[in-house]
Design a protein around this motif. Structure first.
Motif, PDB file in Angstrom:
ATOM      1  N   PHE A   9      38.155  43.953  37.387  1.00 17.47           N
ATOM      2  CA  PHE A   9      38.199  42.789  37.012  1.00 17.47           C
ATOM      3  C   PHE A   9      39.176  41.690  36.711  1.00 17.47           C
ATOM      4  O   PHE A   9      39.960  41.132  37.719  1.00 17.47           O
ATOM      5  N   GLY A  10      40.326  41.981  36.057  1.00 14.62           N
ATOM      6  CA  GLY A  10      41.349  41.480  35.468  1.00 14.62           C
ATOM      7  C   GLY A  10      42.499  41.623  36.512  1.00 14.62           C
ATOM      8  O   GLY A  10      43.465  41.130  36.776  1.00 14.62           O
ATOM      9  N   LEU A  11      42.291  42.984  36.741  1.00 15.19           N
ATOM     10  CA  LEU A  11      43.820  43.441  38.154  1.00 15.19           C
ATOM     11  C   LEU A  11      43.485  42.413  39.447  1.00 15.19           C
ATOM     12  O   LEU A  11      44.058  41.602  40.395  1.00 15.19           O
ATOM     13  N   ALA A  12      41.670  42.370  39.486  1.00 13.62           N
ATOM     14  CA  ALA A  12      41.899  41.242  40.713  1.00 13.62           C
ATOM     15  C   ALA A  12      41.568  40.753  40.816  1.00 13.62           C
ATOM     16  O   ALA A  12      42.593  39.420  40.942  1.00 13.62           O
ATOM     17  N   TYR A  13      41.837  40.065  39.206  1.00 13.58           N
ATOM     18  CA  TYR A  13      41.461  38.444  39.255  1.00 13.58           C
ATOM     19  C   TYR A  13      42.869  37.769  39.088  1.00 13.58           C
ATOM     20  O   TYR A  13      43.684  36.639  39.491  1.00 13.58           O
ATOM     21  N   PHE A  35      39.184  46.229  33.269  1.00 14.43           N
ATOM     22  CA  PHE A  35      40.352  46.255  33.593  1.00 14.43           C
ATOM     23  C   PHE A  35      40.864  45.791  34.731  1.00 14.43           C
ATOM     24  O   PHE A  35      41.539  45.081  35.255  1.00 14.43           O
TER      25      PHE A  35
END
Lengths: 139, 153
Positions: free
Chosen positions: A17-21, A15
């Motif tokens: 990682f996806g927010l940062a990506y 979650f």
């Protein structure tokens, strides 16, 4: 650390990682969406909701019960005055600061220390509602 | 409309969805964020709102979720991030006042961008759909008023 918490932790890592990506940990990018300059946020929310829709409505039906035990319960809320008024207040805060709870917490992992102030304020805001609600309930 | 392209947004959203789905399919829990504030406050406040059984039951795993969010963003920062460590230019008073409203509003509404937006919409909850329309609409109006007032960053 039990198995349940390990899975929550692993899911949280994906979650975050996806927010940062997707750039959602950057308040400036979120604000550029809200100012309608970059509509990418719709794809973040839409992509996340579409994958989760498949998990909740298709894979969970096939599995019948969570892998580590327990029951599947779709997330249900009733339409209420508080739900709508709360959404208005949240919207003002989101539009003013570009922060929402998940993206603000994840943002700490990018070294974005000013957001600590926003998170502290979220705790105070959550406390204020809890204080008022406790008073209403005890009357 | 998409100065940075669509891919980072769509891929990031799918990764978020996989994380939320992993938690749901293994544990049956909804990986949503705003309840974290309420359940964590149950450690220090004895008021009945915080001491509800549900909050006491959830307060452990919600700390694991929040820690995971930070670690996941840190991993991205150290690996694929084109910019590395990063600090917002948004003014502190906006972060503070906005945060206060976000904390109060999401708890009153019982959901945020992840609760109503991801898990709620994925559960086909009508209440969550209304909440998302309202908070997104109000946020767009607010952000544009702030911009019109010349407040930047």
């Amino acid at each position: 650390m039990n198995k349940k918490n390990i899975m929550v932790f692993l899911g949280g890592i994906l979650f975050g990682f996806g927010l940062a990506y997707s750039g959602m940990t950057k308040q400036d990018i979120v604000l550029s969406f809200l100012q309608l300059k970059d509509l990418g946020l719709i794809f973040v929310l839409g992509g996340a909701a579409a994958v989760t829709f498949i998990a909740i409505n298709i894979i969970a039906k096939y599995l019948k019960a969570p892998i580590l035990g327990g029951d599947f319960k779709p997330r249900r809320r009733k339409v209420s005055r508080n739900l709508i008024i709360g959404a208005v207040i949240f919207g003002i805060g989101w539009g003013l600061s570009g922060q929402c709870p998940g993206s603000a917490v994840a943002s700490l992992g990018t070294g974005n220390l000013p957001v600590l102030l926003g998170i502290a304020a979220m705790f105070i805001g959550a406390y204020l509602w809890g204080f008022l609600d406790s008073r209403n309930r005890s009357e | 409309m998409f100065p940075l392209g669509i891919e980072p947004y769509l891929i990031g959203g799918i990764v978020i969805g996989i994380g939320v789905s992993l938690v749901y399919l293994t544990t049956g829990l909804h990986a949503t964020q705003s309840s974290f504030f309420t359940t964590t406050l149950s450690w220090i406040s004895k008021r009945i709102h915080f001491q509800k059984e549900r909050n006491l039951k959830e307060r452990d795993w919600r700390i694991f979720l929040a820690t995971g969010l930070i670690i996941g963003a840190l991993i991205h920062t150290l690996t694929l991030s084109p910019t590395g460590f990063w600090t917002t230019s948004v003014q502190l008073w906006r972060l503070a006042l906005g945060g206060l409203l976000v904390g109060f509003g999401t708890r009153l509404s019982r959901g945020c961008t992840s609760g109503h937006g991801i898990s709620g919409l994925a559960s086909l909850s009508k209440a969550s759909l209304y909440a998302v329309i309202v908070f997104m609409g109000v946020a767009i109006v607010t952000a544009n008023i702030v911009q019109l007032l010349g407040i930047s960053p």
